[in-house]
Design a protein around this motif. Structure first.
Motif, PDB file in Angstrom:
ATOM      1  N   GLY A  54       0.723  -1.241   0.001  1.00 11.96           N
ATOM      2  CA  GLY A  54      -0.172  -0.062   0.044  1.00 11.96           C
ATOM      3  C   GLY A  54       0.991   1.105   0.018  1.00 11.96           C
ATOM      4  N   TYR A  55       2.034   1.178  -0.083  1.00  8.15           N
ATOM      5  CA  TYR A  55       2.989   2.187  -0.422  1.00  8.15           C
ATOM      6  C   TYR A  55       3.646   2.558  -1.592  1.00  8.15           C
ATOM      7  CZ  TYR A  55       3.566   2.614   4.890  1.00  8.15           C
ATOM      8  OH  TYR A  55       3.326   2.699   6.348  1.00  8.15           O
ATOM      9  N   THR A  56       4.047   3.815  -1.946  1.00  6.65           N
ATOM     10  CA  THR A  56       4.781   4.124  -3.019  1.00  6.65           C
ATOM     11  C   THR A  56       6.007   4.841  -2.454  1.00  6.65           C
ATOM     12  OG1 THR A  56       4.824   4.894  -5.252  1.00  6.65           O
ATOM     13  CG2 THR A  56       3.731   6.184  -3.574  1.00  6.65           C
ATOM     14  N   ALA A  57       6.981   5.029  -3.463  1.00  2.00           N
ATOM     15  CA  ALA A  57       8.385   5.608  -3.060  1.00  2.00           C
ATOM     16  C   ALA A  57       8.987   5.876  -4.037  1.00  2.00           C
ATOM     17  CB  ALA A  57       9.082   4.591  -2.218  1.00  2.00           C
ATOM     18  N   ASP A  58      10.351   6.750  -3.677  1.00  2.36           N
ATOM     19  CA  ASP A  58      11.186   6.782  -4.610  1.00  2.36           C
ATOM     20  C   ASP A  58      12.233   5.627  -4.735  1.00  2.36           C
ATOM     21  OD1 ASP A  58      10.329   9.355  -5.386  1.00  2.36           O
ATOM     22  OD2 ASP A  58      11.643  10.169  -4.015  1.00  2.36           O
ATOM     23  N   LEU A  59      12.650   5.085  -5.964  1.00  6.39           N
ATOM     24  CA  LEU A  59      13.478   3.806  -5.725  1.00  6.39           C
ATOM     25  C   LEU A  59      14.836   4.047  -6.518  1.00  6.39           C
ATOM     26  CD1 LEU A  59      10.761   1.095  -6.822  1.00  6.39           C
ATOM     27  CD2 LEU A  59      11.398   1.745  -4.621  1.00  6.39           C
ATOM     28  N   ASP A  60      15.834   3.387  -5.978  1.00  6.04           N
ATOM     29  CA  ASP A  60      17.108   3.338  -6.307  1.00  6.04           C
ATOM     30  C   ASP A  60      17.745   1.980  -6.361  1.00  6.04           C
ATOM     31  OD1 ASP A  60      17.985   6.104  -6.837  1.00  6.04           O
ATOM     32  OD2 ASP A  60      17.814   6.154  -4.503  1.00  6.04           O
ATOM     33  N   LEU A  61      18.335   1.639  -7.594  1.00  5.79           N
ATOM     34  CA  LEU A  61      18.655   0.162  -7.751  1.00  5.79           C
ATOM     35  C   LEU A  61      19.898   0.007  -6.767  1.00  5.79           C
ATOM     36  CD1 LEU A  61      18.475  -2.492  -9.283  1.00  5.79           C
ATOM     37  CD2 LEU A  61      20.198  -1.511 -10.902  1.00  5.79           C
ATOM     38  N   ILE A  66      17.209 -11.203  -9.968  1.00  3.56           N
ATOM     39  CA  ILE A  66      16.394 -10.179  -8.989  1.00  3.56           C
ATOM     40  C   ILE A  66      17.010  -8.884  -9.031  1.00  3.56           C
ATOM     41  CG2 ILE A  66      15.454  -9.641  -6.838  1.00  3.56           C
ATOM     42  CD1 ILE A  66      14.810 -12.426  -6.169  1.00  3.56           C
ATOM     43  N   LYS A  67      16.244  -7.724  -9.507  1.00  2.00           N
ATOM     44  CA  LYS A  67      16.953  -6.451  -9.277  1.00  2.00           C
ATOM     45  C   LYS A  67      16.222  -5.992  -7.899  1.00  2.00           C
ATOM     46  CE  LYS A  67      17.251  -5.002 -14.272  1.00  2.00           C
ATOM     47  NZ  LYS A  67      18.793  -4.967 -13.949  1.00  2.00           N
ATOM     48  N   LEU A  68      17.157  -5.634  -7.036  1.00  2.00           N
ATOM     49  CA  LEU A  68      16.801  -5.063  -5.467  1.00  2.00           C
ATOM     50  C   LEU A  68      16.820  -3.682  -5.488  1.00  2.00           C
ATOM     51  CD1 LEU A  68      16.143  -5.913  -2.550  1.00  2.00           C
ATOM     52  CD2 LEU A  68      18.685  -6.294  -2.313  1.00  2.00           C
ATOM     53  N   TYR A  69      15.647  -3.131  -5.164  1.00  2.00           N
ATOM     54  CA  TYR A  69      15.531  -1.436  -5.246  1.00  2.00           C
ATOM     55  C   TYR A  69      15.691  -1.275  -3.551  1.00  2.00           C
ATOM     56  CZ  TYR A  69      14.845  -1.494  -9.936  1.00  2.00           C
ATOM     57  OH  TYR A  69      14.748  -1.453 -11.384  1.00  2.00           O
ATOM     58  N   SER A  70      15.982   0.000  -3.306  1.00  2.00           N
ATOM     59  CA  SER A  70      15.861   0.553  -1.969  1.00  2.00           C
ATOM     60  C   SER A  70      14.885   1.726  -2.326  1.00  2.00           C
ATOM     61  CB  SER A  70      17.292   1.396  -1.497  1.00  2.00           C
ATOM     62  OG  SER A  70      17.050   1.806  -0.158  1.00  2.00           O
ATOM     63  N   ALA A  71      14.080   1.679  -1.268  1.00  2.00           N
ATOM     64  CA  ALA A  71      12.727   2.823  -1.500  1.00  2.00           C
ATOM     65  C   ALA A  71      13.041   4.022  -0.333  1.00  2.00           C
ATOM     66  CB  ALA A  71      11.377   2.274  -0.984  1.00  2.00           C
ATOM     67  N   SER A  72      12.915   4.988  -0.839  1.00  2.00           N
ATOM     68  CA  SER A  72      12.959   6.150  -0.121  1.00  2.00           C
ATOM     69  C   SER A  72      11.690   7.118  -0.161  1.00  2.00           C
ATOM     70  CB  SER A  72      14.089   7.099  -0.409  1.00  2.00           C
ATOM     71  OG  SER A  72      14.218   7.539  -1.292  1.00  2.00           O
ATOM     72  N   HIS A  73      11.450   7.904   0.777  1.00  2.00           N
ATOM     73  CA  HIS A  73      10.272   8.822   0.862  1.00  2.00           C
ATOM     74  C   HIS A  73       9.003   7.969   0.769  1.00  2.00           C
ATOM     75  CE1 HIS A  73      13.624  11.432  -0.897  1.00  2.00           C
ATOM     76  NE2 HIS A  73      13.317  11.887   0.203  1.00  2.00           N
ATOM     77  N   LEU A  74       8.878   7.074   1.551  1.00  2.00           N
ATOM     78  CA  LEU A  74       7.571   6.105   1.474  1.00  2.00           C
ATOM     79  C   LEU A  74       6.254   7.112   1.752  1.00  2.00           C
ATOM     80  CD1 LEU A  74       8.499   2.711   3.688  1.00  2.00           C
ATOM     81  CD2 LEU A  74       7.969   3.075   1.190  1.00  2.00           C
ATOM     82  N   THR A  75       5.276   6.846   0.879  1.00  2.00           N
ATOM     83  CA  THR A  75       3.923   7.267   1.050  1.00  2.00           C
ATOM     84  C   THR A  75       3.182   6.469   0.890  1.00  2.00           C
ATOM     85  OG1 THR A  75       5.178   9.214  -0.216  1.00  2.00           O
ATOM     86  CG2 THR A  75       2.609   9.281   0.051  1.00  2.00           C
ATOM     87  N   LYS A  76       2.009   6.667   1.733  1.00  2.00           N
ATOM     88  CA  LYS A  76       0.976   5.560   1.695  1.00  2.00           C
ATOM     89  C   LYS A  76      -0.010   5.946   0.577  1.00  2.00           C
ATOM     90  CE  LYS A  76      -0.811   2.243   4.380  1.00  2.00           C
ATOM     91  NZ  LYS A  76      -0.446   0.952   4.092  1.00  2.00           N
ATOM     92  N   VAL A  77      -0.267   5.092  -0.155  1.00  2.06           N
ATOM     93  CA  VAL A  77      -1.269   5.283  -1.181  1.00  2.06           C
ATOM     94  C   VAL A  77      -2.707   5.280  -0.821  1.00  2.06           C
ATOM     95  CG1 VAL A  77      -2.138   4.498  -3.560  1.00  2.06           C
ATOM     96  CG2 VAL A  77       0.607   4.096  -2.900  1.00  2.06           C
ATOM     97  N   GLU A  78      -3.528   6.370  -1.125  1.00  5.07           N
ATOM     98  CA  GLU A  78      -4.873   6.328  -0.915  1.00  5.07           C
ATOM     99  C   GLU A  78      -5.753   4.972  -1.349  1.00  5.07           C
ATOM    100  OE1 GLU A  78      -8.440   9.711  -1.203  1.00  5.07           O
ATOM    101  OE2 GLU A  78      -6.233  10.303  -0.994  1.00  5.07           O
ATOM    102  N   ASN A  79      -5.704   4.989  -2.605  1.00  2.12           N
ATOM    103  CA  ASN A  79      -6.381   3.813  -3.106  1.00  2.12           C
ATOM    104  C   ASN A  79      -5.352   2.714  -3.780  1.00  2.12           C
ATOM    105  OD1 ASN A  79      -9.099   4.554  -2.181  1.00  2.12           O
ATOM    106  ND2 ASN A  79      -8.994   6.296  -3.665  1.00  2.12           N
ATOM    107  N   PRO A  80      -4.765   2.098  -2.811  1.00  2.00           N
ATOM    108  CA  PRO A  80      -3.615   1.165  -3.499  1.00  2.00           C
ATOM    109  C   PRO A  80      -4.262   0.235  -4.471  1.00  2.00           C
ATOM    110  CG  PRO A  80      -3.767   0.587  -1.202  1.00  2.00           C
ATOM    111  CD  PRO A  80      -4.854   1.759  -1.544  1.00  2.00           C
ATOM    112  N   ARG A  81      -3.449  -0.356  -5.546  1.00  2.00           N
ATOM    113  CA  ARG A  81      -3.662  -1.501  -6.437  1.00  2.00           C
ATOM    114  C   ARG A  81      -3.937  -2.814  -5.501  1.00  2.00           C
ATOM    115  NH1 ARG A  81       0.165  -1.000 -11.330  1.00  2.00           N
ATOM    116  NH2 ARG A  81       1.044   1.072 -11.076  1.00  2.00           N
ATOM    117  N   GLU A  82      -4.665  -3.615  -5.918  1.00  2.00           N
ATOM    118  CA  GLU A  82      -5.299  -4.663  -5.198  1.00  2.00           C
ATOM    119  C   GLU A  82      -4.027  -5.928  -5.402  1.00  2.00           C
ATOM    120  OE1 GLU A  82      -8.954  -6.589  -6.158  1.00  2.00           O
ATOM    121  OE2 GLU A  82      -9.879  -4.425  -6.012  1.00  2.00           O
ATOM    122  N   GLN A  83      -4.170  -6.504  -4.322  1.00  2.00           N
ATOM    123  CA  GLN A  83      -2.894  -7.667  -4.203  1.00  2.00           C
ATOM    124  C   GLN A  83      -3.515  -8.542  -5.300  1.00  2.00           C
ATOM    125  OE1 GLN A  83      -3.211  -9.615  -0.523  1.00  2.00           O
ATOM    126  NE2 GLN A  83      -2.070  -7.918   0.348  1.00  2.00           N
TER     127      GLN A  83
END
Length: 184
Positions: A100-107, A122-139
């Protein structure tokens, strides 16, 4: 010294939605004869290290049929057909669907999961500036997930207990711990 094994013949055994399986007859290097290699081909995957402002790692707990057990893991998912061109977008999709979050991602890294028989990377990303999404995509319809937020010490205890047992999450924890140590 010569290392390359030359493919003489490839026999595809199975082609599914996630993997393809083949058996290669190979010529061994330096005239050592021939052998067979059982191979799995995978489109690749993405994973995200998501640390909250409270310095907690977001994990998902889910059942993994291959090991017949539940596992605590970082958010991740396979690259769908066509997503190889933009894996960062796929990582953002997985992060939103699973947490339910979005963020800025860096590889951070990209790595192979089991190079002895599989080409999954696998491409592993680090998330920064996590922000809760109001209506997130469904699992995904076939996923049952439970979210957790854990400190680094709690995550290390989950590794010690075997509850975190997959390579991508262990690599992510090592990266997180390395970053924490550099802050000191």
């Amino acid at each position: 010294m010569e290392f390359e094994e030359k493919t003489i013949k490839r026999t595809e055994i199975f082609s599914g939605q996630v993997i393809r399986v083949a058996v290669d007859d190979v010529q061994l290097p330096e005239g050592k004869g021939q052998s067979k290699r059982e191979l799995i081909f995978h489109n690749g995957a993405v994973a995200v290290i998501a640390i909250t402002p409270e310095n907690k790692l977001i994990l998902v707990k889910q059942y993994r049929k291959a090991i017949e057990a539940t596992s605590y893991e970082i958010p991740a998912g396979k690259l769908e057909v066509g997503e190889n061109a933009d894996p960062k977008a796929a990582a953002l999709r997985e992060l939103e669907e699973e947490t339910g979050y979005t963020a800025d991602l860096d590889l951070v890294y990209d790595f192979y999961t089991a190079i002895g028989f599989c080409n999954e990377k696998i491409k592993l990303y680090s998330a920064s500036h996590l922000t809760k999404v109001e209506n997130p995509r469904e699992q995904d319809a076939d996923e049952t997930l439970e979210l957790y937020q854990v400190t680094l010490d709690e995550a290390k205890k989950l590794v010690a207990s075997g509850d975190i047992c997959d390579a991508k999450t262990i690599i992510a924890l090592q990266y997180w711990e390395m970053k924490e140590n550099l802050k000191r």
